[in-house]
Design a protein around this motif. Structure first.
Motif, short mmCIF file in Angstrom:
data_model
loop_
_atom_site.label_atom_id
_atom_site.label_comp_id
_atom_site.label_asym_id
_atom_site.label_seq_id
_atom_site.Cartn_x
_atom_site.Cartn_y
_atom_site.Cartn_z
N GLY A 1 21.38 -4.84 -4.66
CA GLY A 1 22.23 -5.92 -4.17
C GLY A 1 22.98 -5.58 -2.90
N ALA A 2 22.69 -4.42 -2.30
CA ALA A 2 23.41 -3.99 -1.10
C ALA A 2 22.99 -4.78 0.14
N THR A 3 21.74 -5.23 0.17
CA THR A 3 21.26 -6.01 1.31
C THR A 3 20.48 -7.22 0.81
N HIS A 4 20.40 -8.23 1.69
CA HIS A 4 19.64 -9.45 1.38
C HIS A 4 18.31 -9.38 2.12
N PRO A 5 17.18 -9.50 1.41
CA PRO A 5 15.87 -9.30 2.04
C PRO A 5 15.37 -10.55 2.76
N ASP A 6 14.44 -10.32 3.70
CA ASP A 6 13.71 -11.46 4.26
C ASP A 6 12.62 -11.86 3.27
N GLY A 7 11.89 -12.94 3.59
CA GLY A 7 10.88 -13.46 2.67
C GLY A 7 9.76 -12.49 2.37
N THR A 8 9.34 -11.73 3.39
CA THR A 8 8.25 -10.78 3.18
C THR A 8 8.67 -9.66 2.24
N THR A 9 9.87 -9.13 2.46
CA THR A 9 10.36 -8.06 1.60
C THR A 9 10.55 -8.53 0.17
N PRO B 1 6.99 2.23 -9.42
CA PRO B 1 8.24 2.98 -9.60
C PRO B 1 9.35 2.55 -8.64
N ALA B 2 9.00 2.10 -7.44
CA ALA B 2 10.00 1.71 -6.45
C ALA B 2 10.90 0.58 -6.93
N THR B 3 10.45 -0.17 -7.94
CA THR B 3 11.23 -1.32 -8.41
C THR B 3 11.88 -1.07 -9.76
N ALA B 4 11.95 0.19 -10.17
CA ALA B 4 12.47 0.50 -11.50
C ALA B 4 13.99 0.38 -11.60
N THR B 5 14.67 0.25 -10.46
CA THR B 5 16.13 0.28 -10.47
C THR B 5 16.80 -1.08 -10.50
N GLY B 6 16.06 -2.17 -10.51
CA GLY B 6 16.71 -3.48 -10.50
C GLY B 6 15.72 -4.62 -10.57
N THR B 7 16.26 -5.83 -10.42
CA THR B 7 15.45 -7.04 -10.47
C THR B 7 15.24 -7.57 -9.06
N PRO B 8 14.00 -7.86 -8.68
CA PRO B 8 13.76 -8.37 -7.33
C PRO B 8 14.39 -9.74 -7.13
N PRO B 9 14.82 -10.05 -5.91
CA PRO B 9 15.37 -11.37 -5.62
C PRO B 9 14.27 -12.42 -5.62
N ARG C 1 11.01 2.63 0.83
CA ARG C 1 11.62 2.89 -0.48
C ARG C 1 13.14 2.72 -0.43
N THR C 2 13.75 3.16 0.67
CA THR C 2 15.19 2.99 0.83
C THR C 2 15.55 1.51 0.87
N GLU C 3 14.77 0.75 1.63
CA GLU C 3 14.99 -0.69 1.71
C GLU C 3 14.86 -1.33 0.33
N ALA C 4 13.85 -0.92 -0.43
CA ALA C 4 13.65 -1.47 -1.77
C ALA C 4 14.86 -1.20 -2.66
N HIS C 5 15.37 0.02 -2.63
CA HIS C 5 16.53 0.37 -3.46
C HIS C 5 17.78 -0.41 -3.03
N GLN C 6 17.95 -0.60 -1.71
CA GLN C 6 19.11 -1.35 -1.23
C GLN C 6 19.05 -2.81 -1.67
N VAL C 7 17.87 -3.41 -1.60
CA VAL C 7 17.71 -4.80 -2.01
C VAL C 7 17.92 -4.93 -3.51
N CYS D 1 0.84 -1.20 0.00
CA CYS D 1 0.00 0.00 0.00
C CYS D 1 0.88 1.25 0.00
N LEU D 2 1.94 1.24 0.79
CA LEU D 2 2.83 2.41 0.86
C LEU D 2 3.71 2.51 -0.38
N LEU D 3 4.16 1.38 -0.90
CA LEU D 3 4.97 1.42 -2.13
C LEU D 3 4.15 1.90 -3.33
N ALA D 4 2.82 1.66 -3.27
CA ALA D 4 1.93 2.08 -4.36
C ALA D 4 1.22 3.40 -4.03
#
Length: 201
Positions: free
Chosen positions: A140-148, A161-169, A131-137, A13-16
């Motif tokens: 490749g700067a951080t490894h996410p938990d399952g929910t993230t 837009p929050a996912t425009a900078t890379g590929t999700p794990p 949003r910061t967490e999304a960009h870090q994940v 909800c917050l990312l959207a």
């Protein structure tokens, strides 16, 4: 994450947040379906989203409302549930975020007659942290938990837009949940129109 973790649909909800509610609702609904599937409360029965136990509850009003809706409705596949009455889940998640102090509800009247509520982001630090967490994940700067990981997978499928900078794990290696997640991703890709300007909430 400040003030404790947010549920999967609340994160989405917050990312959207900047999207028109008609675009945000399927994203939030997909998050709620994924959350219930990860908890084992909704299972895949030959493509149909099926409650494992009619009496199970999570304690989260949005998730429990969806679980009740699925239990009391005609059986549907995962893709159908992403959009079917999706605004109910979005509204329930927003109400919960208001109770948590993340959003603020501002009441007004449309045309001076019809009561309406606009939701305003009250805790901008919480949204910024997401949003910061999304960009870090995604960088490749951080490894996410399952929910993230699940949230970012669904956000990417919806073209947020929050996912425009890379590929999700990869969100999960568990075959049953991976199959459900694939269905939810496909439904979000089908439901996502061309980007639109933000509108009132």
């Amino acid at each position: 994450m400040p003030n404790g973790p947010l549920s999967l649909p609340a994160r989405l909800c917050l990312l959207a947040w900047d999207l028109d509610p008609t675009r945000a609702a399927p994203v939030v609904r997909a998050g709620a379906l994924a959350d219930l599937a990860r908890r084992g409360l909704l299972v895949d029965d030959d493509g149909i989203a099926t409650p494992r136990d009619l009496d199970s509850r999570t304690g989260d009003p949005a998730l429990d409302g969806l679980l009740e809706l699925v239990s009391e409705s005609f059986p549907h596949g995962w893709r159908t549930w992403v959009t079917l009455h999706a605004r109910y889940t979005l509204d329930a998640v927003r109400e919960h975020l208001v109770a948590e102090g993340v959003l603020r509800a501002e009441k007004h009247r449309v045309l001076g007659v019809f009561p309406s509520v606009d939701h305003v982001l009250a805790d901008t630090a919480r949204a910024d942290a997401l949003r910061t967490e999304a960009h870090q994940v995604l960088s490749g700067a951080t490894h996410p938990d399952g929910t993230t990981a699940t949230a970012l997978t669904l956000a990417a499928a919806a073209g947020l837009p929050a996912t425009a900078t890379g590929t999700p794990p990869a969100a999960s290696t568990e075959p049953g949940f991976a199959a459900v997640l694939h269905e939810l991703e496909a439904a979000l890709r089908d439901a996502a129109p061309a980007p639109s300007l933000p509108k009132g909430r």
